[in-house]
Design an enzyme around this catalytic site. Structure first.
Site, PDB file in Angstrom:
ATOM      1  N   LYS A 179       0.827  -1.056   0.002  1.00  0.00           N
ATOM      2  CA  LYS A 179       0.098  -0.163   0.035  1.00  0.00           C
ATOM      3  C   LYS A 179       0.870   1.211  -0.009  1.00  0.00           C
ATOM      4  CE  LYS A 179      -3.179   2.415   2.938  1.00  0.00           C
ATOM      5  NZ  LYS A 179      -4.162   2.458   3.855  1.00  0.00           N
ATOM      6  N   ASP A 229      -2.509  10.059   3.865  1.00  0.00           N
ATOM      7  CA  ASP A 229      -4.164   9.665   3.915  1.00  0.00           C
ATOM      8  C   ASP A 229      -4.908  10.727   4.985  1.00  0.00           C
ATOM      9  OD1 ASP A 229      -6.422   8.461   4.175  1.00  0.00           O
ATOM     10  OD2 ASP A 229      -5.926   6.818   5.410  1.00  0.00           O
ATOM     11  N   LYS A 266      -9.963  12.621   8.381  1.00  0.00           N
ATOM     12  CA  LYS A 266      -9.783  11.914   9.834  1.00  0.00           C
ATOM     13  C   LYS A 266      -9.728  13.159  10.873  1.00  0.00           C
ATOM     14  CE  LYS A 266      -6.685   8.400   8.224  1.00  0.00           C
ATOM     15  NZ  LYS A 266      -7.433   7.321   8.880  1.00  0.00           N
ATOM     16  N   ASP A 284       1.271   5.987   5.839  1.00  0.00           N
ATOM     17  CA  ASP A 284       0.487   5.163   5.215  1.00  0.00           C
ATOM     18  C   ASP A 284       1.014   4.648   4.015  1.00  0.00           C
ATOM     19  OD1 ASP A 284      -1.974   3.875   5.610  1.00  0.00           O
ATOM     20  OD2 ASP A 284      -3.240   5.646   4.600  1.00  0.00           O
ATOM     21  N   ASP A 333     -12.196   6.992   3.453  1.00  0.00           N
ATOM     22  CA  ASP A 333     -11.153   6.795   4.266  1.00  0.00           C
ATOM     23  C   ASP A 333     -10.604   5.337   4.221  1.00  0.00           C
ATOM     24  OD1 ASP A 333      -8.882   7.280   5.992  1.00  0.00           O
ATOM     25  OD2 ASP A 333     -10.139   7.337   7.973  1.00  0.00           O
ATOM     26  N   GLU A 366      -9.249   3.830   1.894  1.00  0.00           N
ATOM     27  CA  GLU A 366      -8.667   4.316   0.394  1.00  0.00           C
ATOM     28  C   GLU A 366      -7.718   2.984   0.224  1.00  0.00           C
ATOM     29  OE1 GLU A 366      -7.787   5.441   3.133  1.00  0.00           O
ATOM     30  OE2 GLU A 366      -5.697   5.099   3.030  1.00  0.00           O
ATOM     31  N   ARG A 415      -7.615  -0.007   0.542  1.00  0.00           N
ATOM     32  CA  ARG A 415      -7.905  -1.362  -0.325  1.00  0.00           C
ATOM     33  C   ARG A 415      -8.699  -0.891  -1.714  1.00  0.00           C
ATOM     34  NH1 ARG A 415     -12.689  -2.004   4.206  1.00  0.00           N
ATOM     35  NH2 ARG A 415     -11.164  -0.998   5.428  1.00  0.00           N
TER      36      ARG A 415
HETATM   37  N1  BES Z   1      -4.291   4.146   7.064  1.00  0.00           N
HETATM   38  C1  BES Z   1      -5.691   4.004   7.595  1.00  0.00           C
HETATM   39  C2  BES Z   1      -5.427   2.908   8.678  1.00  0.00           C
HETATM   40  C3  BES Z   1      -4.639   3.288   9.948  1.00  0.00           C
HETATM   41  C4  BES Z   1      -5.319   3.754  10.912  1.00  0.00           C
HETATM   42  C5  BES Z   1      -3.443   2.973  10.051  1.00  0.00           C
HETATM   43  C6  BES Z   1      -4.585   4.184  12.058  1.00  0.00           C
HETATM   44  C7  BES Z   1      -2.716   3.382  10.973  1.00  0.00           C
HETATM   45  C8  BES Z   1      -3.247   3.842  12.245  1.00  0.00           C
HETATM   46  C9  BES Z   1      -6.579   3.557   6.631  1.00  0.00           C
HETATM   47  O1  BES Z   1      -6.594   3.877   5.426  1.00  0.00           O
HETATM   48  C10 BES Z   1      -7.967   3.906   7.289  1.00  0.00           C
HETATM   49  O2  BES Z   1      -8.370   4.940   7.396  1.00  0.00           O
HETATM   50  N2  BES Z   1      -8.859   2.713   7.621  1.00  0.00           N
HETATM   51  C11 BES Z   1     -10.298   3.095   8.171  1.00  0.00           C
HETATM   52  C12 BES Z   1     -11.150   2.140   7.794  1.00  0.00           C
HETATM   53  C13 BES Z   1     -12.544   2.276   7.969  1.00  0.00           C
HETATM   54  C14 BES Z   1     -12.912   3.778   7.261  1.00  0.00           C
HETATM   55  C15 BES Z   1     -13.216   1.288   7.705  1.00  0.00           C
HETATM   56  C16 BES Z   1      -9.853   2.870   9.583  1.00  0.00           C
HETATM   57  O3  BES Z   1      -9.118   2.066  10.124  1.00  0.00           O
HETATM   58  O4  BES Z   1     -10.505   3.605  10.437  1.00  0.00           O
HETATM   59 ZN    ZN Z   2      -4.865   4.740   4.870  1.00  0.00          ZN
HETATM   60 MN    MN Z   3      -7.561   5.853   5.367  1.00  0.00          MN
END
Ligand code: BES
Ligand code: ZN
Ligand code: MN
Length: 496
Positions: free
Chosen positions: A257, A262, A269, A281, A341, A343, A345
């Site tokens: 990834k 992000d 966020k 990220d 968010d 993104e 995937r």
């Molecule tokens: N990059 C984040 C995941 C992340 C969160 C990595 C905290 C490290 C620390 C990812 O893109 C994300 O935002 N995921 C969301 C998914 C949700 C919207 C289903 C998450 O984990 O909150």
């Molecule tokens: Zn992310």
């Molecule tokens: Mn995200």
């Protein structure tokens, strides 16, 4: 830093810092030997120190002598139950204790507690990785002196010297990953990742293809491209290939990834979501870059290794994707983006379709994919999802040999219904509970059935606030050594 083997005994070795691992009760009588050598009352002195010989204990004393200036004692716990990880921790602690002075570090540990060659190699890696420091962004870099020479003390078999030669290439890969992760998002941009790939290709004779936005459009990568619609930075789809000399019997693909930032997009966020840390990220891509660097230098026979990174930024402007937009991935799957968010995937979907088209023997992806994985496993253990038991056990072995925490998680297919969309083939996010599992199930849709595939969520392990063992605080470079171990093992079985 030079790493070498020395047959010198601790009674005879001379250099700057002598570091000795002492199992509880000191079965070899090392303390007594040091009392005699330096003519000091070491045991009496230790009684006043918080040093009982348990794992993690450390005592350091200045000797103010020409033949040895500092003596470092490292507790190792019970003699019969020393694990390789304790040796790594002790080696890292010795390295840190030697920081601040140049010269040489002599390290004696109870080698062979697990496996002589593997123990020595692990300790050497730990020393170099523990001494890493990142001064790239200081206006006045003031490097603290480090030992120029590390000598592993012991009676060594002949095979070790060759294995020890892997230490620098592997650590260079880990350090590349750390540098990429730690660099801020105005420095490591998608373009900068593409430049890094070009530099690797140039230095190590790798093949490079970079797909520009228009190339990705032609290939119908609507899922990936939706993520960077709101960014001023052009996406870069990076494909780097290592080809062995001679016949490749196996083809492996490493997917990472590569979100260089992000923001969350319109699902911005906020609150505790740590938006300021989202430079990390691209940690998955950093790990696969690092692994490619190591592999290119180690040059395993019989195995072809591809790296695929769909790099971009998740930002907001008037062109950014709306929550609710429906996009089409390059395998034709339509996706309702119910959360901008989620993104990672979306980018991985098109990367996995591309990887599948390479008809590989296995695909492994690494991604800082879900906060839910951090909640489940913390910052020392990454999550592993795969429908393939053999690949799972290979990766678990590779990680355990590397001392990197990895835990297999379930892929309960009934959770797939959480991704059902009223209009499109699927949504990009399901319910909050089990969020890392639905994320893995989402990715699975884009891998051709029949290709062994594994997904590793490194959201927790990519960064360490406090630092631990051989990881100074900050970017860890997690995943590089696991991937390199796995690829090297695949190479050795492909050859046979
Ligand atoms: N990059 C984040 C995941 C992340 C969160 C990595 C905290 C490290 C620390 C990812 O893109 C994300 O935002 N995921 C969301 C998914 C949700 C919207 C289903 C998450 O984990 O909150
Ligand atoms: Zn992310
Ligand atoms: Mn995200």
């Amino acid at each position: 830093m030079k790493i070498s083997l020395s047959p010198a005994t601790p009674e005879a070795w001379s250099g700057s810092v002598l570091a000795l691992g002492i199992p509880q009760d000191d079965p070899q009588g090392l303390l007594e030997a040091m009392e005699q050598r330096f003519n000091i009352q070491l045991k009496e002195w230790l009684k006043q120190k918080p040093f009982t010989g348990k794992s993690g204990d450390l005592a350091s004393l200045q000797l103010l002598r020409g033949d040895c200036t500092t003596l470092v004692l490292l507790g190792l716990g019970e003699a019969g139950s020393i694990e390789r990880d304790s040796l790594r921790m002790a080696a890292a602690a010795a390295a840190r204790a030697a920081q601040g002075q140049g010269g040489s570090l002599g390290l004696l540990l109870p080698w062979g507690s697990v496996d002589l060659i593997a123990d020595a190699t692990a300790a050497a890696e730990a020393v170099r990785l523990a001494l890493y420091s990142d001064l790239r962004f200081r206006s006045k870099p003031e490097p603290s002196p480090r030992p120029e020479q590390v000598e592993l003390l012991g009676q060594w078999p002949t095979g070790l010297k060759q294995t020890l030669e892997t230490v620098h290439p592997i650590c260079a890969g880990v350090e590349l990953a750390r540098e990429l992760v730690a660099a801020p998002p105005n420095s490591v941009t998608p373009e900068e990742l593409a430049r890094t790939a070009a530099a690797l290709a140039h230095e190590h004779g790798l093949e490079l293809t970079v797909l520009e936005q228009s190339d990705c459009e032609e290939r119908g990568m609507g899922s990936y491209l939706s993520v960077c619609q709101g960014s001023d930075m052009a996406p870069k789809f990076i494909h780097l290939t290592y080809r062995p000399s001679g016949v490749a019997k196996k083809r492996l693909v490493l997917v990472g990834k590569g979100l260089t930032f992000d923001s969350g997009g319109y699902n911005l966020k906020v609150g505790a979501a740590q938006i300021d840390m989202m430079k990390f990220d691209m940690g998955g891509s950093a790990s696969v870059f690092g692994a490619m660097r190591s592999i290119a230098e180690l040059r395993p026979a019989g195995v072809e290794v591809h790296m695929v990174v769909a790099a971009c930024e998740n930002m907001i402007n008037g062109s950014a994707v709306h929550p609710g937009d429906i996009v089409t991935a390059s395998n034709g799957t339509t996706i309702e983006i119910n959360n901008t968010d989620a993104e990672g995937r979306l980018t991985l979907a098109d990367a996995l379709v591309y990887a599948s088209k390479l008809k590989p023997d296995a695909i492994v992806d690494l991604a800082t994919l879900t906060g839910a994985c951090v909640v489940a496993l913390g910052d020392e253990i990454a999550g592993l999802w795969t429908p393939d038991d053999a690949l799972s056990s290979d990766l678990e072995t590779a990680a355990s040999d590397a001392g990197e925490g990895l835990w297999r998680m379930p892929m309960h297919s009934s959770y797939r219904k959480g991704l059902k969309s009223l209009l499109a083939d699927m949504k990009n996010t399901g319910p909050r509970p089990g969020g890392s599992i639905t994320a893995a199930l989402f990715l699975k849709e884009f891998v051709d059935a029949g290709i062994p595939w594994a997904h590793i969520d490194i959201a927790g392990t990519v960064w360490s606030d406090k630092g631990r063992g051989m990881n100074p605080s900050g970017a860890t470079g997690y995943g590089v050594r696991t991937l390199v171990n796995w690829v090297m093992k695949q190479a050795s079985t492909a050859e046979a």
